[in-house]
Enzyme design. Structure first.
Site, mmCIF file in Angstrom:
data_model
loop_
_atom_site.group_PDB
_atom_site.id
_atom_site.type_symbol
_atom_site.label_atom_id
_atom_site.label_comp_id
_atom_site.label_asym_id
_atom_site.label_seq_id
_atom_site.Cartn_x
_atom_site.Cartn_y
_atom_site.Cartn_z
ATOM 1 N N ILE A 1 45.495 55.264 5.480
ATOM 2 C CA ILE A 1 46.625 54.803 4.674
ATOM 3 C C ILE A 1 47.788 55.801 4.701
ATOM 4 C CG2 ILE A 1 45.874 55.741 2.430
ATOM 5 C CD1 ILE A 1 46.771 52.850 1.358
ATOM 6 N N ASP A 21 42.997 59.741 -2.814
ATOM 7 C CA ASP A 21 43.911 60.526 -3.653
ATOM 8 C C ASP A 21 44.203 61.886 -3.018
ATOM 9 O OD1 ASP A 21 45.471 61.200 -5.876
ATOM 10 O OD2 ASP A 21 43.758 61.575 -7.183
ATOM 11 N N ALA A 55 34.349 56.921 -5.108
ATOM 12 C CA ALA A 55 33.654 57.689 -6.142
ATOM 13 C C ALA A 55 33.463 56.896 -7.441
ATOM 14 C CB ALA A 55 34.427 58.977 -6.437
ATOM 15 N N TYR A 56 34.306 55.883 -7.689
ATOM 16 C CA TYR A 56 34.186 55.099 -8.920
ATOM 17 C C TYR A 56 33.104 54.028 -8.834
ATOM 18 C CZ TYR A 56 38.326 57.277 -11.047
ATOM 19 O OH TYR A 56 39.208 58.159 -11.608
#
Length: 189
Positions: A20, A43, A135-136
């Protein structure tokens, strides 16, 4: 590389495998954590590739409008720093807790609020990662259904974007999104 596309209203919805941070679009969406200070996964990659200007803008947002951080489902916008994208839209997805704690609505809200900010910033193209599936822990097949459903609904009501691109990092995620996109009928204006 664009692999699959479909028109919804006047917007081309595309799926691509890739990074991205390399997307030459008006805005990329960051699957941020609520602190907005960078982290791991998408992130961290966006903050590293975009350089310190993104973090500085996030610090200003934290010091002014989001002193307690960005709540899940909400979004904020910064410049793209050193990225090919002009803007980064930072949104916080939900942590998966079994699907009974409002995760789907929070995830849909993250997509809707990101698209709303893109339109407000006069963007014509926006690229999303698969929000909350790292990770979520949000299951990819369920996340793909929510993501594409929220995007479809937004685009049916708003035709100002030219392209919404999902940039998916691995084959499993790409195939999950492809399955859902294949099931969406082409919607003309």
């Amino acid at each position: 590389m664009i692999d699959v596309s479909k028109k919804i209203n006047q917007t081309l919805v595309t799926l691509a495998r890739g990074d991205i941070t390399k997307q030459a679009v008006d805005a990329i969406v960051n699957a941020a954590n609520s602190s907005l200070m960078g982290g791991g996964g998408v992130d961290g990659a966006i903050h590293r590739a975009g350089g310190p200007v993104i973090l500085e803008e996030c610090k200003r947002i934290r010091a002014t409008t989001h002193k307690d951080g960005c709540p899940a489902g909400e979004a904020v916008i910064t410049s793209g720093g050193n990225l090919p994208a002009r803007h980064v839209i930072h949104t916080v997805g939900p942590i998966w807790r079994g699907g009974t704690k409002g995760e789907a609505e929070t995830l849909a809200s993250a997509y809707r609020n990101s698209l709303r900010l893109a339109v407000e910033a006069k963007c014509k193209s926006v690229a999303f990662p698969s929000i909350s599936t790292g990770a979520y822990g949000y299951p990819v097949d369920k996340a793909a259904d929510v993501a594409l459903g929220a995007v479809r609904k937004f685009l049916e009501e708003n035709g100002t974007l030219e392209e919404v691109r999902f940039v998916l990092f691995d084959e499993h995620t790409f195939q999950a999104y492809r399955k859902v996109l294949d099931e969406i009928r082409q919607v003309a204006p």
